[in-house]
Every structure is written in structure tokens, then in C-alpha cells.
Design a protein around this motif. Structure first.
Motif, short mmCIF file in Angstrom:
data_model
loop_
_atom_site.label_atom_id
_atom_site.label_comp_id
_atom_site.label_asym_id
_atom_site.label_seq_id
_atom_site.Cartn_x
_atom_site.Cartn_y
_atom_site.Cartn_z
N LEU A 148 12.86 -3.45 -9.17
CA LEU A 148 11.77 -2.59 -8.70
C LEU A 148 10.48 -3.39 -8.66
O LEU A 148 10.25 -4.27 -9.50
CB LEU A 148 11.59 -1.38 -9.62
N THR A 149 9.66 -3.06 -7.66
CA THR A 149 8.35 -3.70 -7.53
C THR A 149 7.30 -2.61 -7.37
O THR A 149 7.40 -1.78 -6.45
CB THR A 149 8.30 -4.65 -6.32
N MET A 150 6.30 -2.61 -8.25
CA MET A 150 5.21 -1.63 -8.22
C MET A 150 3.92 -2.34 -7.85
O MET A 150 3.50 -3.27 -8.56
CB MET A 150 5.06 -0.95 -9.58
N LYS A 170 10.79 3.49 1.17
CA LYS A 170 12.21 3.59 1.50
C LYS A 170 13.04 2.48 0.85
O LYS A 170 14.26 2.54 0.87
CB LYS A 170 12.42 3.52 3.02
N HIS A 171 12.36 1.48 0.31
CA HIS A 171 13.09 0.32 -0.21
C HIS A 171 13.05 0.33 -1.74
O HIS A 171 13.39 1.34 -2.34
CB HIS A 171 12.51 -0.95 0.39
N ARG A 172 12.62 -0.73 -2.35
CA ARG A 172 12.60 -0.80 -3.82
C ARG A 172 11.20 -1.07 -4.33
O ARG A 172 11.02 -1.76 -5.34
CB ARG A 172 13.57 -1.90 -4.30
N SER A 173 10.23 -0.50 -3.65
CA SER A 173 8.84 -0.70 -4.06
C SER A 173 8.10 0.62 -4.01
O SER A 173 8.54 1.59 -3.38
CB SER A 173 8.15 -1.73 -3.15
N ALA A 174 6.97 0.64 -4.71
CA ALA A 174 6.13 1.82 -4.76
C ALA A 174 4.68 1.37 -4.84
O ALA A 174 4.37 0.25 -5.30
CB ALA A 174 6.48 2.71 -5.95
N LEU A 175 3.78 2.23 -4.38
CA LEU A 175 2.34 1.99 -4.45
C LEU A 175 1.75 2.93 -5.48
O LEU A 175 2.02 4.14 -5.45
CB LEU A 175 1.68 2.20 -3.09
N ARG A 188 2.59 6.22 -15.76
CA ARG A 188 3.02 6.38 -14.37
C ARG A 188 4.20 5.47 -14.04
O ARG A 188 5.13 5.86 -13.32
CB ARG A 188 1.86 6.08 -13.43
N LEU A 189 4.18 4.25 -14.56
CA LEU A 189 5.28 3.33 -14.32
C LEU A 189 6.58 3.85 -14.93
O LEU A 189 7.66 3.69 -14.36
CB LEU A 189 4.95 1.95 -14.87
N GLN A 190 6.48 4.48 -16.09
CA GLN A 190 7.68 5.05 -16.72
C GLN A 190 8.25 6.18 -15.88
O GLN A 190 9.46 6.28 -15.70
CB GLN A 190 7.35 5.54 -18.12
N GLN A 191 7.37 7.02 -15.33
CA GLN A 191 7.84 8.07 -14.43
C GLN A 191 8.52 7.47 -13.20
O GLN A 191 9.57 7.95 -12.74
CB GLN A 191 6.67 8.96 -13.99
N LEU A 192 7.92 6.42 -12.67
CA LEU A 192 8.47 5.79 -11.48
C LEU A 192 9.85 5.18 -11.74
O LEU A 192 10.78 5.33 -10.93
CB LEU A 192 7.52 4.69 -10.98
N THR A 193 10.00 4.49 -12.86
CA THR A 193 11.29 3.87 -13.16
C THR A 193 12.38 4.92 -13.33
O THR A 193 13.53 4.70 -12.94
CB THR A 193 11.19 3.01 -14.42
N HIS A 194 12.02 6.08 -13.89
CA HIS A 194 13.01 7.15 -14.02
C HIS A 194 13.40 7.71 -12.66
O HIS A 194 14.55 8.10 -12.44
CB HIS A 194 12.47 8.25 -14.92
N VAL A 195 12.43 7.76 -11.74
CA VAL A 195 12.72 8.29 -10.41
C VAL A 195 13.58 7.31 -9.61
O VAL A 195 14.54 7.69 -8.94
CB VAL A 195 11.41 8.59 -9.66
N MET A 196 13.26 6.01 -9.72
CA MET A 196 13.84 5.02 -8.83
C MET A 196 15.05 4.28 -9.41
O MET A 196 15.69 3.52 -8.70
CB MET A 196 12.77 4.00 -8.43
N SER A 197 15.36 4.46 -10.68
CA SER A 197 16.52 3.76 -11.25
C SER A 197 17.51 4.75 -11.85
O SER A 197 18.48 5.14 -11.19
CB SER A 197 16.08 2.73 -12.29
N PHE A 198 17.28 5.20 -13.06
CA PHE A 198 18.19 6.15 -13.70
C PHE A 198 17.42 6.89 -14.77
O PHE A 198 16.35 6.48 -15.21
CB PHE A 198 19.40 5.43 -14.33
#
Length: 558
Positions: A148-150, A170-175, A188-198
Motif C-alpha cells: 500500500l502507498t499513502m 482503483k489501484h493500491r494507493s490513497a490520498l 487515518r492510516l490505520q483505518q485505510l489499512t483495514h479498508v485496503m488490506s484485511f
């Protein structure tokens, strides 16, 4: 007289020599039978059982899962928090532990790299919209599965819409919009990792065999179990062909809407697609007529009774080795039109469709009544495949557990487009399937080991043992790759482990001597060996008697 005595003595000596020769022959036959015959017979009739790694099989169920996610946090100019612990770049590790049961623990490990943007990334972040920035950043980011890339942009950036703090592409990144200190950013990063990984719930759902029933969520058993392949069947049900001549361009629809999704999911499993048209196939449930709306209604509690009568007509799962996903388009007969599905609250379902977990979905397609009652029959019906495929693709996502969870209002998720799912959604599916595959291999091999240990006359051939060893090694390799953060390698190793374990478990050679127990073995061989053993045993008994009599007789002294 002396000659007579000498002749009698010679006769006695000859008789004694003959008896001695008989005793030696009997002892020789007995020795050959015991030393050579019995071991040879036992060796040639014993069940061959190759050695298995019972200790390693038992250890698979106790190995802790460690899921390592590589995360890059990239700061654009003007977005670096003032309370960073040290200057950029630096690394940080965050771990969270989930206890599944007494023997299984899952540790999620996030290896985070904090750094500044490169010149190319800074230029890409200068795009007009977040969608354009996501497309420009895609070639620059780490494209490995599971990573993941933030990108953190300034708080005043116009890249994100007003009121949006996080944009998931749509890929493996977020803004991520900067704001607050490092603690706010990490939340916020913890929320994102839960959304985008597991998440804990997705991993727990993958380990349903090990989780107590009381700890499972309501949706834990609704998703499809991991499999090496799936068969998708699209069926058009026309119960009234005399009234409706239904035409659907299913081949074009599959090629245009379904195939891009399956191409993306091809890494997960192999897919085959077929279609069929069934005439005079009814739902098996009589809908209720509603006078107010002049329509027929199917209530929510009657929907489970719809599937069984229809499934008997499908016939697709009878000869299938893999799970079958059924998608049914039902055109109601003229006497029950229009037909609408109600939810639990009695409100009409907007899509006029429903799905059944691990089975598929059904959509009711109503036909408009002809303007003139004298219209000729059958009426030609051209199915709107765009509307139908939107429903079926949504149901396909639900079956694979790809439904998007409720997110805070400041989160914006980009639609995946024609591919049907984003790259990070594919990763999310791979995380869950990899863990489930390893758990399945452990369960399969443990069951096989217990079966072979309980029934001692099952043959274990060398090729079966090699498959077991290969499955254990692949499962251990998958665990190691997960801990190293290599999702693609871990998933491939888990698939190899599943393949080998199933080959070993279902090998037909395991059943060759299953119904030939030891008592039948002795019942067959005793009639063969008993006639040969009786003379030997009688001779040995005679030798014992003669020896005892010889010891009791007094010794003659001249």
C-alpha cells in the motif's frame, strides 16, 4: 547266540539312528518354517505404509499467522507533521494480535516507511483531480500484491473535494489530507489499512473452522469458501414460452461485463462460464396478489423456498468438481405478471432480485403488458442486459465478500470501473483466501493422519506420502511468505498445498485394503498353512515325549 545279540544290537542302533534322523528332519522343517516361512509370509502379506510427517502435520495447526503489509507513507511538500519523531526517511513497525483460539493467533504487522515525494510523484500530485492523480501515480508506486502507498497532501490542497479527507483509488494507493499531528495521521492510516488490506473480521471469517461459533459474525459463513476453481452458470427461466419469446444476448453480455472481472479474478481461481435456457421452469412458490398495486408479490420469508424447486431443474452442480455459482433471470408467466420481491419490512426491492449465500442469485424480469389485448402471442421480449448484468455483478461481489463496508463520510472510494474490482480489493481477497487455504490444508492433513493412524491396514503408497510432504512444505512456505510480506508467493504456495493435500486425501489407493482386515487375512491363510503345520507340530510333540521318556529311563551299567 552271540551273533543273535549282535544282530539285535545292530537293529536297535539302526532304529535309533533312524529316529535321530527323523528328529533332525522334523526340527529342520520346524526351523525353516519359523525362521524363514513365517517372516516371509508376514512380510509379503503386510500392508505397506510409507512414513508420514505426523509431527509436522500436528504443528501446522499451532503455527501462528503473521500477516506483514508493506506500507509507504509519502509526504508531499507542506504536509509533513511537525511532531515526527525523527527526520525523513525512517521506518516504523506496528503490530496487532488477534487470538482466534487457544492454538491459533494472527499477528498483523505493518512495516511503514515514511518518506518525501520524488520529483515525478510531486508532478503527478499536481493533477487537477484525485482521479487523474491516481492514474498518474499508478506507474510510480509499488505494484506488488499486498503493498500500500499513502500520499499525504497539504490540508489546503484542492486535489481532494471539499469535505473529503481520504481518497481511495482503483489501484493500491490513497490520498490523505494532512491535518492535526502524527497521532491523527496514524489513526487515518490505520483505518485505510483495514479498508485496503484485511480486518479482524475478514481473517476470522477465513478461519471459521477454528473459531468457536459464538465468536463468528453474522456474515462469516455467507462468503464463498476458497476453491481452486468456480463454475458460473447463467440461466434464463421462461415458464410461459407460449406467451413470451424471450431473447437475451448472454454471450455479448458475458464478454463485455463479466469477462473483465473474471480476468482480474483469474489470479484467485480458474473460472468457467456457461449459460442455458429453461422452459416451463417455475419458482415453486405461488406469489400473493396485491389488489392495491395490481401486482403479485414474493415476501422475504418465501424466498428460501424458491431455490430448491429451481435447483432441481438446473442440473449444473451434479457433475461439477468445483463450486457452482448460479445466476437466474426469471421472466414470470403472464398470469403472475408483474411480479415484485419484498424485503423483510414489506418494501419492494429496488433491483427486484435477491441472492443466496454460497449459491448465487435470482432476478425477476417483468415484461410490460401489451398495449392491445388482441396482441399476437408470443410477445417478443428483448432483455436489457446492462440492467441485468449490473445486478449479477453486484451479487458476484457479495458472494466473494467484496461488499464495501460502511465508511466515515470523509472517505471517498473510487469506482473500479469496467474491471469490477479495484487492485486493493483483489489483495483483500487474496489475504483471506491465503489464510483459508493454509487452514484448509491443516484440517485436511490432520483428518488424513487421524484416519491412517486409526485404521492400520490402509495402504500408504510412496506417491501419497510425497504429496503429504509436499503439502506440508508448501503450507510452511506460505506461512513464511506471509510473514515476509510477499502476498503473491504466499498465495501460490497455499494453492499448491491445497492441491497436494487433496490429491493425498482422495487418492484411490487408500481404499484398496480398507475392507480386508486382519481376521479375514487369517481366515484365508489358515486353511493353507494348517495341513502343512500339523505334521510338523505332531513330530515336535513326539520328540518332546521321547526326550522326556529317555530322561526317566535308568541308565544301564555293564
Amino acid at each position: 547266540m552271540r551273533e543273535v545279540k549282535m544282530a539285535a544290537a545292530a537293529a536297535i542302533a539302526a532304529d535309533e539312528a533312524e529316529r535321530a534322523r527323523g528328529r533332525r528332519a522334523a526340527l529342520s522343517f520346524a526351523a525353516i518354517a519359523v525362521v524363514l516361512g513365517l517372516p516371509l509370509w508376514w512380510r509379503t502379506t503386510e500392508t505397506y505404509r510409507a512414513a508420514l510427517p505426523y509431527g509436522e502435520i500436528d504443528g501446522l495447526g499451532q503455527l501462528p499467522f503473521q500477516l506483514t503489509v508493506p506500507v509507504a507513507v509519502v509526504f508531499a511538500p507542506g504536509s509533513v507533521p511537525g511532531d515526527l519523531p525523527r527526520p525523513l526517511p525512517f521506518k516504523d513497525v506496528q503490530e496487532m494480535e488477534l487470538s482466534v483460539n487457544l492454538r491459533t493467533t494472527v499477528t498483523s504487522r505493518y512495516e511503514v516507511i515514511y518518506r518525501s515525494t520524488t520529483a515525478q510523484e510531486e508532478a503527478a500530485l499536481g493533477a487537477a483531480t484525485a482521479r487523474e492523480a491516481d492514474a498518474a501515480l499508478h506507474p510510480l508506486e509499488d505494484s506488488s500484491l499486498g503493498s500500500l502507498t499513502m500520499y499525504v497532501v497539504p490540508e489546503t490542497s484542492s486535489l481532494l473535494p471539499q469535505g473529503i479527507s481520504v481518497y481511495v483509488g482503483k489501484h493500491r494507493s490513497a490520498l490523505v489530507r494532512a491535518g492535526g499531528g502524527l497521532a491523527t495521521l496514524r489513526a487515518r492510516l490505520q483505518q485505510l489499512t483495514h479498508v485496503m488490506s484485511f480486518t479482524a473480521s475478514s481473517i476470522t471469517a477465513a478461519l471459521t473452522d477454528r473459531v468457536p461459533d459464538g465468536q463468528l459474525g453474522p456474515d462469516a459463513r455467507r462468503h464463498l469458501k476458497s476453491s481452486l476453481g468456480y463454475e458460473i452458470t447463467f440461466s434464463l427461466l421462461n415458464p410461459d414460452p407460449k406467451s413470451h419469446a424471450v431473447e437475451w444476448d448472454i454471450e455479448e453480455a458475458v464478454s463485455r461485463y463479466v469477462q473483465p472481472v473474471l480476468d482480474k479474478l483469474n489470479l484467485v481461481a480458474n473460472f468457467s462460464v456457461d449459460s442455458q435456457i429453461l422452459y416451463y421452469a417455475v419458482l415453486g412458490v405461488t406469489p400473493r396478489f396485491d389488489k392495491e398495486s395490481s401486482s403479485f408479490l414474493l415476501s422475504a420469508h418465501s424466498l428460501p423456498h424458491v431455490i430448491n424447486p429451481v435447483e432441481a431443474r438446473l442440473g449444473s452442480s451434479a457433475a461439477s468438481l468445483y463450486p457452482v455459482l448460479n445466476f437466474l433471470l426469471y421472466v414470470p408467466e403472464r398470469s403472475h405478471s408483474p411480479l415484485y420481491i419484498q424485503d423483510k419490512d414489506g418494501a419492494p426491492v429496488s433491483t427486484n432480485a435477491f441472492h443466496s449465500p454460497r449459491w448465487g442469485g435470482i432476478m425477476v424480469y417483468n415484461v410490460e403488458a401489451p398495449a392491445s389485448p388482441q396482441a399476437s402471442l408470443p410477445l417478443r421480449v428483448d432483455v436489457d442486459m446492462v440492467r441485468v448484468m449490473e445486478v449479477f455483478l453486484a451479487q458476484l461481489r457479495l458472494l466473494f465478500g467484496l461488499s464495501r463496508e460502511e465508511l466515515p463520510p470523509e472517505f471517498l472510494l473510487e469506482r473500479p470501473g469496467n474491471e469490477g474490482l479495484a487492485d486493493w480489493e483483489l489483495d483483500r481477497l487474496l489475504w483471506a483466501h491465503t489464510v483459508e487455504n493454509i487452514a484448509t490444508v491443516s484440517t485436511t492433513l490432520t483428518s488424513l493422519a487421524q484416519l491412517l493412524d486409526k485404521i492400520g491396514n490402509i495402504v500408504i503408497k510412496d506417491d501419497v506420502a510425497s504429496e503429504v510432504y509436499r503439502a506440508v512444505a508448501s503450507a510452511q512456505s506460505a506461512m513464511a511468505e506471509l510473514a515476509a510480506g510477499h502476498l503473491h508467493s504466499a498465495f501460490q504456495a497455499s494453492k499448491e498445498a491445497v492441491t497436494s493435500s487433496e490429491r493425498a486425501f482422495f487418492d484411490p489407493s487408500l481404499l484398496h485394503l480398507l475392507y480386508f482386515p486382519d481376521d479375514q487375512k487369517f481366515a484365508i491363510y489358515i486353511p493353507l498353512f494348517l495341513p502343512m503345520a500339523v505334521p510338523i507340530l505332531l513330530s515336535l510333540a513326539k520328540i518332546v515325549r521321547e526326550t522326556r521318556q529317555h530322561k526317566k529311563e535308568p541308565t544301564k551299567v555293564d
